[in-house]
Design an enzyme around this catalytic site. Structure first.
Site, PDB file in Angstrom:
ATOM      1  N   HIS A 194       0.853  -1.186   0.000  1.00  0.00           N
ATOM      2  CA  HIS A 194       0.000   0.000   0.000  1.00  0.00           C
ATOM      3  C   HIS A 194       0.891   1.238   0.000  1.00  0.00           C
ATOM      4  CE1 HIS A 194      -3.662   2.309   1.882  1.00  0.00           C
ATOM      5  NE2 HIS A 194      -3.201   2.851   0.795  1.00  0.00           N
ATOM      6  N   GLU A 206       1.002   7.982  -3.701  1.00  0.00           N
ATOM      7  CA  GLU A 206       1.929   7.603  -2.633  1.00  0.00           C
ATOM      8  C   GLU A 206       3.183   8.478  -2.645  1.00  0.00           C
ATOM      9  OE1 GLU A 206       1.263   5.467  -0.129  1.00  0.00           O
ATOM     10  OE2 GLU A 206      -0.716   5.257  -1.021  1.00  0.00           O
ATOM     11  N   HIS A 241       3.437  10.940   0.391  1.00  0.00           N
ATOM     12  CA  HIS A 241       4.345  10.387   1.403  1.00  0.00           C
ATOM     13  C   HIS A 241       5.818  10.418   0.987  1.00  0.00           C
ATOM     14  CE1 HIS A 241       0.785   8.939   3.517  1.00  0.00           C
ATOM     15  NE2 HIS A 241       0.355   8.413   2.384  1.00  0.00           N
TER      16      HIS A 241
END
Ligand SMILES: *[C@@H]1O[C@H](CO)[C@@H](O)[C@H](O)[C@H]1NC(C)=O
Ligand SMILES: *[C@@H]1O[C@H](CO)[C@@H](O)[C@H](O)[C@H]1NC(C)=O
Length: 267
Positions: free
Chosen positions: A68, A120, A124
């Site tokens: 993930h 992502e 992040h």
């Protein structure tokens, strides 16, 4: 000035992507890096429950847990996020490892993997990039692949005879102990509990800024409750399902029970 800052903080907490975080830019502290694997069958089940017309792009390997994300995280929060809004995901940067990414970091929910990778990285990866081993898109995504291969949850659970099944109920303690025993640090385990269910969906491992395994204690967690020493939101009072199929018989059984109950209720 303060009002602006307050509003910016508030919107950032709500994950509003459009806020220009000019007042927050200088500092994005975090304590550890969370590596999250998820179980595609349960992700797909959730996706289809949101809308029956949804289809899933499942990984080619049926036993594959997939990535993930890799999330730098300040304890007790879901921040930092979007640390550099001009450093956007570029598919060319990960071209050398694209084949592995498609197999191990696919986007279950839509056909294009790029949307997950872009999300992502932009959210992040741009924060993780202050760490030297994660300071490029290639290194960031490669680290996810390395961790998946090293801490492959399918194999770790299988060693404890915990394998996917649509009918079998597992105890959260047993799942937790299997992971703990293997990695020697405390993981966090998430269940999908919609509609009264209890389906394992994610396993998180935590790493220090030196990228060494550490306990996940203190991370913020969706509906987190601590059951004894277990970091999980799974219901400890009922069995946990580790689905073999995204649309298992058990869901129909639950639906049937619900419909029967509704019928009884309305008659
Ligand atoms: C944001 O990313 C760009 C592109 O990599 C870089 O040139 C710039 O220095 C970064 N800004 C900050 C504040 O780190
Ligand atoms: C952890 O699990 C993997 C995969 O099954 C296995 O190869 C490895 O030996 C295990 N390590 C420990 C310390 O149990």
């Amino acid at each position: 000035m303060y009002a602006k800052k307050f509003v910016a903080c508030f919107l950032t907490l709500l994950n509003f992507d459009f806020v220009q975080p000019t007042v927050l830019k200088e500092d994005h502290p975090f304590d550890l890096v969370i590596f999250t694997q998820f179980w595609p069958q349960t992700v797909c089940k959730e996706w289809k429950e949101h809308n029956p017309s949804h289809t899933c792009a499942m990984p080619a390997k049926k036993d594959s847990w997939t990535i993930h994300g890799v999330w730098p995280t300040k304890l007790g929060t879901k921040t930092p996020a979007f640390c550099n809004r001009t450093w956007l995901f570029d598919p060319e940067e990960v071209r050398p490892i694209e084949k592995d990414l498609l197999a191990m970091w696919p986007n279950i929910e839509v056909e294009s993997a790029y949307t997950l990778w872009a999300h992502e990285w932009n959210k992040h990866g741009t924060c993780a990039a202050v760490l030297e081993p994660l300071n490029s898109q290639l290194k960031y995504f490669q680290q996810g692949l390395t961790w998946l291969q090293k801490y492959f949850i399918y194999d770790i659970l299988k060693e404890a005879n915990i394998v996917p099944s649509d009918n079998k109920e597992y105890r959260i303690e047993d799942i937790y102990q299997a992971v703990l025993k293997n990695v020697s640090v405390r993981p966090a385990i998430e269940c999908d509990r919609e509609h009264g269910g209890n389906f394992i969906v994610e396993v998180r491992l935590c790493f220090s800024k030196k990228l060494e395994l550490v306990d996940c204690d203190g991370i913020a967690f969706h509906d987190m409750e601590e059951y004894g020493s277990i970091l999980t939101n799974c219901n400890p009072n009922s069995g946990v399902y580790y689905l073999e199929n995204a649309v298992p018989k058990t869901v129909y059984v639950q639906l049937y029970k619900l419909l029967s109950w509704l019928q009884w209720f309305t008659l």
